[in-house]
Design an enzyme around this catalytic site. Sequence first.
Site, PDB file in Angstrom:
ATOM      1  N   HIS A   1       0.585  -0.920   0.148  1.00 52.61           N
ATOM      2  CA  HIS A   1      -0.176   0.039   0.202  1.00 52.61           C
ATOM      3  C   HIS A   1       0.942   1.210  -0.098  1.00 52.61           C
ATOM      4  CE1 HIS A   1      -3.230  -2.718   1.164  1.00 52.61           C
ATOM      5  NE2 HIS A   1      -2.503  -3.158   2.132  1.00 52.61           N
TER       6      HIS A   1
ATOM      7  N   TYR B   1      -1.155  37.114 -15.419  1.00 56.36           N
ATOM      8  CA  TYR B   1      -2.561  36.763 -15.733  1.00 56.36           C
ATOM      9  C   TYR B   1      -2.876  37.321 -16.908  1.00 56.36           C
ATOM     10  CZ  TYR B   1      -7.656  36.377 -15.440  1.00 56.36           C
ATOM     11  OH  TYR B   1      -8.695  35.816 -15.704  1.00 56.36           O
TER      12      TYR B   1
ATOM     13  N   LYS C   1      -3.507  33.460 -20.761  1.00 57.83           N
ATOM     14  CA  LYS C   1      -4.909  32.863 -21.652  1.00 57.83           C
ATOM     15  C   LYS C   1      -4.420  32.769 -23.040  1.00 57.83           C
ATOM     16  CE  LYS C   1      -8.887  31.873 -22.615  1.00 57.83           C
ATOM     17  NZ  LYS C   1      -9.826  30.424 -22.200  1.00 57.83           N
TER      18      LYS C   1
END
EC number: 3.1.-.-
Length: 240
Positions: free
Chosen positions: A46, A181, A185
């Site tokens: 695990h 910023y 985009k």
Amino acid sequence: MELYNIKYAIDPTNKIVIEQVDNVDAFVHILEPGQEVFDETLSQYHQFPGVVSSIIFPQLVLNTIISVLSEDGSLLTLKLENTCFNFHVCNKRFVFGNLPAAVVNNETKQKLRIGAPIFAGKKLVSVVTAFHRVGENEWLLPVTGIREASQLSGHMKVLNGVRVEKWRPNMSVYGTVQLPYDKIKQHALEQENKTPNALESCVLFYKDSEIRITYNKGDYEIMHLRMPGPLIQPNTIYYS
């Protein structure tokens, strides 16, 4: 040495090693925060952030009262009142998550060893894997195990490892980069037509309050995760 249902020893590096639980041999291998290892024998066990183990460490909830074995054999009582983020990479498997954590001062930290068993009641629930300094006299003690219900954890295959990068002020994150910023985009749009056969990468951006994990092909972002910090940082590795 024995305590409740466990048998343990102290190794030559002064760490505690759990040898048996309920008279069954146990395996607990602690990893440094952010450590990457290559050992195929570990894949059978695990894995929780910071540890590979034959023991399943159960789910705990915030505000649980725990007891931690100290170096003099006594139990120290603590409360899980904070959270932090830890990860490791084992055989290209990136294991990560937010963990409940107790706050300890310098005096208490000096009494605790890596590997020390952690109990809830008389039940073994985890082991000490790391400490993270958050103030002059304040440390976080993460308690690893199955994900706390209000937190996030996960794992993914990372063929090229995980790059860790400090998240700079006033920057936004996309894919493999951080930019102002007003530029992020446009950068994202420019990646739309890039080749899908580019090299895969995983990047972890961090600051005290937040973690971002991106999975990418070249500079094209495929996945973007947001989680609270802080990132547990090892003493021996410097993250840029």
